[in-house]
Enzyme design. Structure first.
Site, PDB file in Angstrom:
ATOM      1  N   CYS A 112      45.342  16.760  73.081  1.00 46.96           N
ATOM      2  CA  CYS A 112      46.246  16.771  71.927  1.00 46.96           C
ATOM      3  C   CYS A 112      47.683  17.127  72.296  1.00 46.96           C
ATOM      4  O   CYS A 112      48.602  16.874  71.526  1.00 46.96           O
ATOM      5  CB  CYS A 112      45.739  17.745  70.868  1.00 46.96           C
ATOM      6  SG  CYS A 112      44.098  17.310  70.306  1.00 46.96           S
ATOM      7  N   HIS A 248      51.140  19.905  65.696  1.00 45.04           N
ATOM      8  CA  HIS A 248      49.953  19.073  65.915  1.00 45.04           C
ATOM      9  C   HIS A 248      49.069  19.204  64.681  1.00 45.04           C
ATOM     10  O   HIS A 248      48.887  20.298  64.150  1.00 45.04           O
ATOM     11  CB  HIS A 248      49.210  19.558  67.161  1.00 45.04           C
ATOM     12  CG  HIS A 248      47.878  18.921  67.342  1.00 45.04           C
ATOM     13  ND1 HIS A 248      47.704  17.558  67.226  1.00 45.04           N
ATOM     14  CD2 HIS A 248      46.647  19.432  67.605  1.00 45.04           C
ATOM     15  CE1 HIS A 248      46.426  17.276  67.419  1.00 45.04           C
ATOM     16  NE2 HIS A 248      45.759  18.398  67.648  1.00 45.04           N
ATOM     17  N   ASN A 278      43.063  14.372  62.556  1.00 45.98           N
ATOM     18  CA  ASN A 278      43.572  14.766  63.873  1.00 45.98           C
ATOM     19  C   ASN A 278      43.622  13.529  64.769  1.00 45.98           C
ATOM     20  O   ASN A 278      42.585  13.006  65.154  1.00 45.98           O
ATOM     21  CB  ASN A 278      42.644  15.838  64.460  1.00 45.98           C
ATOM     22  CG  ASN A 278      43.080  16.289  65.854  1.00 45.98           C
ATOM     23  OD1 ASN A 278      43.981  15.710  66.457  1.00 45.98           O
ATOM     24  ND2 ASN A 278      42.418  17.312  66.367  1.00 45.98           N
TER      25      ASN A 278
HETATM   26  N1  ACO Z   1      30.161  19.493  56.443  1.00 47.19           N
HETATM   27  C1  ACO Z   1      29.470  20.546  55.952  1.00 47.19           C
HETATM   28  N2  ACO Z   1      29.192  21.629  56.681  1.00 47.19           N
HETATM   29  C2  ACO Z   1      29.623  21.659  57.959  1.00 47.19           C
HETATM   30  C3  ACO Z   1      30.329  20.581  58.536  1.00 47.19           C
HETATM   31  C4  ACO Z   1      30.599  19.464  57.722  1.00 47.19           C
HETATM   32  N3  ACO Z   1      31.301  18.392  58.148  1.00 47.19           N
HETATM   33  N4  ACO Z   1      30.620  20.887  59.820  1.00 47.19           N
HETATM   34  C5  ACO Z   1      30.123  22.119  60.055  1.00 47.19           C
HETATM   35  N5  ACO Z   1      29.499  22.578  58.936  1.00 47.19           N
HETATM   36  C6  ACO Z   1      28.834  23.856  58.734  1.00 47.19           C
HETATM   37  C7  ACO Z   1      28.394  24.500  60.021  1.00 47.19           C
HETATM   38  O1  ACO Z   1      27.140  23.992  60.417  1.00 47.19           O
HETATM   39  C8  ACO Z   1      28.335  25.967  59.620  1.00 47.19           C
HETATM   40  O2  ACO Z   1      27.129  26.188  58.942  1.00 47.19           O
HETATM   41  P1  ACO Z   1      26.304  27.549  59.154  1.00 47.19           P
HETATM   42  O3  ACO Z   1      27.235  28.635  58.693  1.00 47.19           O
HETATM   43  O4  ACO Z   1      25.109  27.351  58.291  1.00 47.19           O
HETATM   44  O5  ACO Z   1      26.011  27.609  60.627  1.00 47.19           O
HETATM   45  C9  ACO Z   1      29.454  26.113  58.605  1.00 47.19           C
HETATM   46  O6  ACO Z   1      29.767  24.778  58.174  1.00 47.19           O
HETATM   47  C10 ACO Z   1      30.716  26.776  59.143  1.00 47.19           C
HETATM   48  O7  ACO Z   1      31.078  26.149  60.360  1.00 47.19           O
HETATM   49  P2  ACO Z   1      32.315  26.635  61.172  1.00 47.19           P
HETATM   50  O8  ACO Z   1      32.405  25.819  62.428  1.00 47.19           O
HETATM   51  O9  ACO Z   1      32.313  28.115  61.309  1.00 47.19           O
HETATM   52  O10 ACO Z   1      33.518  26.233  60.187  1.00 47.19           O
HETATM   53  P3  ACO Z   1      35.048  26.512  60.343  1.00 47.19           P
HETATM   54  O11 ACO Z   1      35.543  27.207  59.149  1.00 47.19           O
HETATM   55  O12 ACO Z   1      35.396  27.089  61.683  1.00 47.19           O
HETATM   56  O13 ACO Z   1      35.671  25.035  60.297  1.00 47.19           O
HETATM   57  C11 ACO Z   1      36.487  23.359  61.850  1.00 47.19           C
HETATM   58  C12 ACO Z   1      35.259  24.056  61.243  1.00 47.19           C
HETATM   59  C13 ACO Z   1      37.166  22.574  60.758  1.00 47.19           C
HETATM   60  C14 ACO Z   1      35.998  22.431  62.950  1.00 47.19           C
HETATM   61  C15 ACO Z   1      37.469  24.402  62.433  1.00 47.19           C
HETATM   62  O14 ACO Z   1      36.762  25.332  63.201  1.00 47.19           O
HETATM   63  C16 ACO Z   1      38.558  23.796  63.305  1.00 47.19           C
HETATM   64  O15 ACO Z   1      39.450  23.122  62.826  1.00 47.19           O
HETATM   65  N6  ACO Z   1      38.560  24.103  64.606  1.00 47.19           N
HETATM   66  C17 ACO Z   1      39.656  23.745  65.514  1.00 47.19           C
HETATM   67  C18 ACO Z   1      39.767  22.288  65.802  1.00 47.19           C
HETATM   68  C19 ACO Z   1      40.916  22.066  66.766  1.00 47.19           C
HETATM   69  O16 ACO Z   1      42.002  22.567  66.603  1.00 47.19           O
HETATM   70  N7  ACO Z   1      40.683  21.353  67.833  1.00 47.19           N
HETATM   71  C20 ACO Z   1      41.730  21.260  68.868  1.00 47.19           C
HETATM   72  C21 ACO Z   1      42.299  19.971  68.965  1.00 47.19           C
HETATM   73  S1  ACO Z   1      41.122  18.669  69.112  1.00 47.19           S
HETATM   74  C22 ACO Z   1      41.322  17.961  70.655  1.00 47.19           C
HETATM   75  O17 ACO Z   1      41.925  18.466  71.548  1.00 47.19           O
HETATM   76  C23 ACO Z   1      40.631  16.598  70.874  1.00 47.19           C
END
Ligand code: ACO
Length: 321
Positions: A112, A248, A278
């Protein structure tokens, strides 16, 4: 001598994939996706489109906005994680399509942060006098490395491209760039199969993005907070001097946390994540072009662009537009 952005452009493929459609593919809801990431829809490349084809369209728009012709381009660099081929590199595919011959053309692989890395490299070539018109592109088809059965990642990514033309100037332009990487976190965000490393198994799954979202989220907030602070300190600036944050676009909540650390109100933050998701290396130049074309970012404005991604890699650029 500075390098200055002479023109910007972006392009997204026609096909829009909404959260409602994703509800039919994986166990998710529009409400979950919006509230956790701020994403409402994303664009997906058609079967006959590649990273280079998106990059070519964004490049044409940036070249036109700069008031030059493709033949004026004398340096071409593309930040991408999803190149069309092993080789030739995406830069040379774009170069050929634009009818440019002979100048350096290559890709930079920094997930990214790819555009910020590419911008920093091009800036050095322009300020050293080696380039008079450098084309800098961020382009991705992340949909091609997405596991469409994995709800924790497939709702986040989209395809697109953004580009800028850099020219030498005695007026301020790219004021400073700050690049960083730390490979110790590689297990938190990666795509396991590549060219020389090929795990056994379902190749579609092995090529796909694997992410421990929660851990990446926490480190992204911390790291981006530090790099924006570093950028301001390096230039002896207070956050109030900034007109715009061009972040980003991974997650609205990460962007809000960075803006909060900077003391910047969200009205001064360019947000495209809702519409585009993203788009990795493409997201910063896409956001920049959106805000230039809708009139928010004006000549003379002071911008702070930042990115964080797989590697981890991260970086920033302080830009007088
Ligand atoms: N729909 C419904 N539920 C979901 C989904 C979905 N699409 N995806 C995950 N869940 C569930 C999980 O299973 C989890 O359930 P559990 O509590 O029963 O285990 C719950 O939702 C919470 O999951 P978390 O991963 O803790 O959710 P979080 O609030 O952290 O949000 C997210 C997830 C959006 C992915 C966030 O963590 C994020 O944005 N992370 C950073 C991404 C990023 O910046 N990446 C870097 C760049 S990408 C690159 O370089 C290619």
């Amino acid at each position: 001598m500075y390098s200055r952005i002479a023109g910007t452009g972006h392009y997204v493929p026609e096909r829009i994939l909404t959260n409602a459609e994703l509800e039919k593919i994986v166990d998710t809801t529009d409400e979950w996706i919006r509230s956790r990431s701020g994403i409402e829809q994303r664009h997906i490349a058609a079967d006959d489109q590649t990273t280079a084809s998106l990059a070519i369209e964004a490049a044409k728009r940036a070249i036109e906005a700069a008031g030059i012709t493709p033949g004026d381009i004398d340096f071409l660099v593309v930040g991408t994680t999803t190149p069309d081929l092993v080789f030739p590199n995406v830069g040379t595919i774009v170069q050929e399509a634009l009818g440019i011959h002979g100048c350096a053309a290559f890709s930079v692989e920094a997930a990214c942060s790819g555009f910020i890395y590419a911008l920093s490299i091009a800036d050095k070539f322009v300020t050293s006098g080696e380039s008079k018109n450098a084309l800098v592109i961020g382009a991705e088809t992340l949909s091609r490395i997405t596991d469409w059965t994995d709800r924790s990642t497939c709702v986040l990514f989209g395809d697109g491209a953004g580009a800028v033309v850099l020219q030498p100037s005695t007026e301020q332009g790219i004021i400073s760039t700050h690049l960083h990487a730390d490979g110790q976190y590689k297990d938190l965000l990666y795509a396991p199969a590549g060219v020389s490393k090929r795990p056994q198994g379902d190749l579609n799954k092995e090529f796909a993005i694997h992410m421990q979202g929660n851990e990446v989220f926490k480190l992204a907030v911390k790291t981006l907070g530090a790099v924006v602070k570093e950028t301001l300190e390096a230039n002896s600036l207070d956050h109030e001097a900034l007109d715009w944050l061009v972040p980003h676009q991974a997650n609205k909540r990460i962007i809000e946390a960075t803006a909060k650390r900077l003391g910047m109100p969200m009205e001064k933050v360019i947000l495209t994540v809702a519409k585009y998701g993203n788009t990795s290396a493409a997201s910063v130049p896409m956001a920049l072009d959106v805000a230039v074309r809708d009139g928010r970012i004006k000549r003379g404005d002071l911008l702070l662009a930042e990115a964080f991604g797989g590697g981890f890699t991260w970086g920033s650029a302080l830009i007088r537009f």
